[in-house]
Design a protein around this motif. Structure first.
Motif, PDB file in Angstrom:
ATOM      1  N   TYR A 241     -16.437  25.605  -5.035  1.00 41.34           N
ATOM      2  CA  TYR A 241     -16.312  25.544  -3.517  1.00 41.34           C
ATOM      3  C   TYR A 241     -15.033  26.431  -3.498  1.00 41.34           C
ATOM      4  N   MET A 242     -14.918  27.191  -2.312  1.00 41.50           N
ATOM      5  CA  MET A 242     -13.969  28.333  -1.908  1.00 41.50           C
ATOM      6  C   MET A 242     -13.049  27.434  -1.233  1.00 41.50           C
ATOM      7  N   ILE A 243     -11.478  27.569  -1.686  1.00 42.54           N
ATOM      8  CA  ILE A 243     -10.364  27.098  -0.855  1.00 42.54           C
ATOM      9  C   ILE A 243      -9.763  27.730  -0.403  1.00 42.54           C
ATOM     10  N   SER A 244      -9.508  29.322  -0.815  1.00 46.81           N
ATOM     11  CA  SER A 244      -8.585  30.391  -0.219  1.00 46.81           C
ATOM     12  C   SER A 244      -9.216  31.551  -0.847  1.00 46.81           C
ATOM     13  N   ASP A 245      -8.360  32.685  -0.318  1.00 44.26           N
ATOM     14  CA  ASP A 245      -8.655  34.035  -1.055  1.00 44.26           C
ATOM     15  C   ASP A 245      -7.062  34.365  -1.526  1.00 44.26           C
ATOM     16  N   ASP A 246      -7.531  35.664  -2.062  1.00 38.77           N
ATOM     17  CA  ASP A 246      -6.164  36.360  -2.762  1.00 38.77           C
ATOM     18  C   ASP A 246      -5.473  37.152  -1.697  1.00 38.77           C
ATOM     19  N   GLY A 247      -5.927  37.212  -0.802  1.00 40.71           N
ATOM     20  CA  GLY A 247      -5.033  38.428   0.354  1.00 40.71           C
ATOM     21  C   GLY A 247      -5.795  39.625   0.355  1.00 40.71           C
TER      22      GLY A 247
END
Length: 134
Positions: free
Chosen positions: A86-92
């Motif tokens: 599950y996706m909790i963020s991104d690296d920018g």
């Protein structure tokens, strides 16, 4: 997560006015069912205490804009090979940061033939490594 880390993170987030609405048990269960995953205990502790908040990266919770349900659904629509995470963020740079079934934080390099990299053994470890000292 260790109580000491939750307290330290709470002090940091309150000092910088970066605490969102904590997730409820009902929201957590619904989000897990919607995605067919079991959240890691670290992630549950985090969103139960802080909701969406910053801890070295912006960590999305289960409600509001940019939530874990919508982000994970969008990711799986484009990259159906991404399962059991599950996706909790991104690296920018647009690369999703996910938690896998082992509780590890994994970055998914979507432009590099689905290459992945484990960036921390757990959310707790990531936070300990990235929470500013003050």
């Amino acid at each position: 997560m260790k109580k000491e880390l939750i307290e330290r993170l709470g002090l940091f987030l309150r000092k910088h006015d970066m605490i969102d609405t904590p997730a409820t048990e009902e929201q957590i269960l619904y989000a897990e069912q919607e995605q067919g995953v079991k959240f890691s205990p670290d992630y549950i502790d985090f969103i139960r205490n802080f909701g969406k908040a910053y801890a070295g990266m912006m960590i999305n919770a289960v409600a509001g804009a940019e939530n874990v349900i919508d982000d994970t659904k969008s990711l799986r629509k484009v990259h159906p090979e991404v399962t059991d995470t599950y996706m909790i963020s991104d690296d920018g740079s647009g690369n999703p940061i996910m938690i896998n079934a082992k509780g590890e934080l994994v970055v998914y390099y979507h432009d590099s033939d689905a290459e992945t990299e484990i960036i921390a053994s757990s959310l707790e470890q990531y936070i300990e490594d990235n929470l500013p000292e003050w």
